[in-house]
Design a protein around this motif. Sequence first.
Motif, PDB file in Angstrom:
ATOM      1  N   UNK A 243       0.698  -1.344  -0.019  1.00  0.00           N
ATOM      2  CA  UNK A 243      -0.065  -0.009   0.000  1.00  0.00           C
ATOM      3  C   UNK A 243       0.908   1.371   0.006  1.00  0.00           C
ATOM      4  N   UNK A 244       2.100   1.227   0.568  1.00  0.00           N
ATOM      5  CA  UNK A 244       2.779   2.366   0.657  1.00  0.00           C
ATOM      6  C   UNK A 244       4.025   2.567  -0.218  1.00  0.00           C
ATOM      7  N   UNK A 245       4.222   1.526  -1.091  1.00  0.00           N
ATOM      8  CA  UNK A 245       5.266   1.716  -2.310  1.00  0.00           C
ATOM      9  C   UNK A 245       4.630   1.314  -3.652  1.00  0.00           C
ATOM     10  N   UNK A 246       4.617   2.349  -4.280  1.00  0.00           N
ATOM     11  CA  UNK A 246       4.573   3.525  -4.272  1.00  0.00           C
ATOM     12  C   UNK A 246       3.592   4.279  -3.580  1.00  0.00           C
ATOM     13  N   UNK A 247       3.466   5.566  -2.974  1.00  0.00           N
ATOM     14  CA  UNK A 247       4.655   6.633  -3.466  1.00  0.00           C
ATOM     15  C   UNK A 247       5.929   6.511  -2.521  1.00  0.00           C
ATOM     16  N   UNK A 248       6.113   5.812  -1.309  1.00  0.00           N
ATOM     17  CA  UNK A 248       7.457   5.776  -0.922  1.00  0.00           C
ATOM     18  C   UNK A 248       8.417   4.899  -1.752  1.00  0.00           C
ATOM     19  N   UNK A 249       9.474   5.412  -1.637  1.00  0.00           N
ATOM     20  CA  UNK A 249      10.643   4.723  -2.091  1.00  0.00           C
ATOM     21  C   UNK A 249      11.717   4.366  -1.166  1.00  0.00           C
ATOM     22  N   UNK A 250      11.824   3.436  -0.450  1.00  0.00           N
ATOM     23  CA  UNK A 250      12.642   3.278   0.586  1.00  0.00           C
ATOM     24  C   UNK A 250      14.032   3.149   0.142  1.00  0.00           C
ATOM     25  N   UNK A 251      14.976   3.919   1.020  1.00  0.00           N
ATOM     26  CA  UNK A 251      16.220   3.643   0.573  1.00  0.00           C
ATOM     27  C   UNK A 251      17.077   2.373   1.053  1.00  0.00           C
ATOM     28  N   UNK A 252      16.473   1.828   2.157  1.00  0.00           N
ATOM     29  CA  UNK A 252      16.822   0.674   2.691  1.00  0.00           C
ATOM     30  C   UNK A 252      15.562  -0.140   3.145  1.00  0.00           C
ATOM     31  N   UNK A 253      15.502  -1.083   2.197  1.00  0.00           N
ATOM     32  CA  UNK A 253      14.132  -1.933   2.152  1.00  0.00           C
ATOM     33  C   UNK A 253      13.913  -2.575   3.579  1.00  0.00           C
ATOM     34  N   UNK A 254      14.885  -3.181   3.930  1.00  0.00           N
ATOM     35  CA  UNK A 254      14.785  -4.183   5.233  1.00  0.00           C
ATOM     36  C   UNK A 254      14.519  -3.193   6.452  1.00  0.00           C
ATOM     37  N   UNK A 255      15.034  -2.089   6.302  1.00  0.00           N
ATOM     38  CA  UNK A 255      14.862  -1.187   7.678  1.00  0.00           C
ATOM     39  C   UNK A 255      13.213  -0.686   7.379  1.00  0.00           C
ATOM     40  N   UNK A 256      12.879  -0.476   6.251  1.00  0.00           N
ATOM     41  CA  UNK A 256      11.474  -0.025   5.943  1.00  0.00           C
ATOM     42  C   UNK A 256      10.477  -1.040   6.518  1.00  0.00           C
ATOM     43  N   UNK A 257      10.667  -2.262   6.274  1.00  0.00           N
ATOM     44  CA  UNK A 257       9.908  -3.196   6.221  1.00  0.00           C
ATOM     45  C   UNK A 257       9.993  -3.514   7.892  1.00  0.00           C
ATOM     46  N   UNK A 258      11.167  -3.498   8.437  1.00  0.00           N
ATOM     47  CA  UNK A 258      11.359  -3.780   9.851  1.00  0.00           C
ATOM     48  C   UNK A 258      10.454  -2.649  10.824  1.00  0.00           C
ATOM     49  N   UNK A 259      10.571  -1.426  10.550  1.00  0.00           N
ATOM     50  CA  UNK A 259       9.607  -0.408  11.123  1.00  0.00           C
ATOM     51  C   UNK A 259       8.385  -0.858  11.077  1.00  0.00           C
ATOM     52  N   UNK A 260       7.884  -1.143   9.884  1.00  0.00           N
ATOM     53  CA  UNK A 260       6.544  -1.289   9.819  1.00  0.00           C
ATOM     54  C   UNK A 260       6.066  -2.576  10.532  1.00  0.00           C
ATOM     55  N   UNK A 261       6.724  -3.568  10.569  1.00  0.00           N
ATOM     56  CA  UNK A 261       6.653  -4.727  11.146  1.00  0.00           C
ATOM     57  C   UNK A 261       6.460  -4.771  12.720  1.00  0.00           C
ATOM     58  N   UNK A 262       7.670  -3.956  13.264  1.00  0.00           N
ATOM     59  CA  UNK A 262       7.584  -3.539  14.604  1.00  0.00           C
ATOM     60  C   UNK A 262       6.264  -2.742  15.013  1.00  0.00           C
TER      61      UNK A 262
END
Length: 184
Positions: free
Chosen positions: A56-75
């Motif tokens: 739902x968030x990619x796009x418009x988001x374009x994460x620089x570090x995919x795992x960090x982006x996913x880990x933040x959502x997961x947490x």
Amino acid sequence: MTDDQIIELYWARKEEAVSCTAFAYGRKLQGIAFRILSKYEDAEESVNDTYLKAWQTIPPERPVYLFAFLAKICRHLAFGKLDWDNAAKRKAEVVSLSEEMQLCIPDRGWERRLEGQEIGHLLNEFLAVTPRESRMIFLRRYWYCDSIEEISRRYGIGQSKVKTSLHRTRGKLKAFLAKEGIAV
């Protein structure tokens, strides 16, 4: 498949993006969620919700570090599930971690005055000048919610060294925040 290729799949709205994400990071995300929730089914639900949120968030988001982006959502999702499941009764491990960090994080008055991004910026600044080993131990404990025993095993060091490192790093963080004008 690289992170950039996976992100391009999301931007192209190809469902393959989710399966590639699961293949690349599913196990790590499951570990994060399980350490927070302590239930396999709840952790699996949080990870699946992470994939949905990423879709739902990619796009418009374009994460620089995919795992960090996913880990933040997961947490975020896992802690939300934990709050939902234990509305009035908190889990001991989360309370314990919160009590440890309570000595370093600003009081409620400061939280209202400072935006979360500003605190995040200060934490990043602090971690940037923290020695690598101390930084990794700190992040494994407070970002990934690893136990002292897991950190000890991961880095091949004694549990007392992990505890000492965490204690000293929290003290340095408290001093750093005080120097930045944040009363702890």
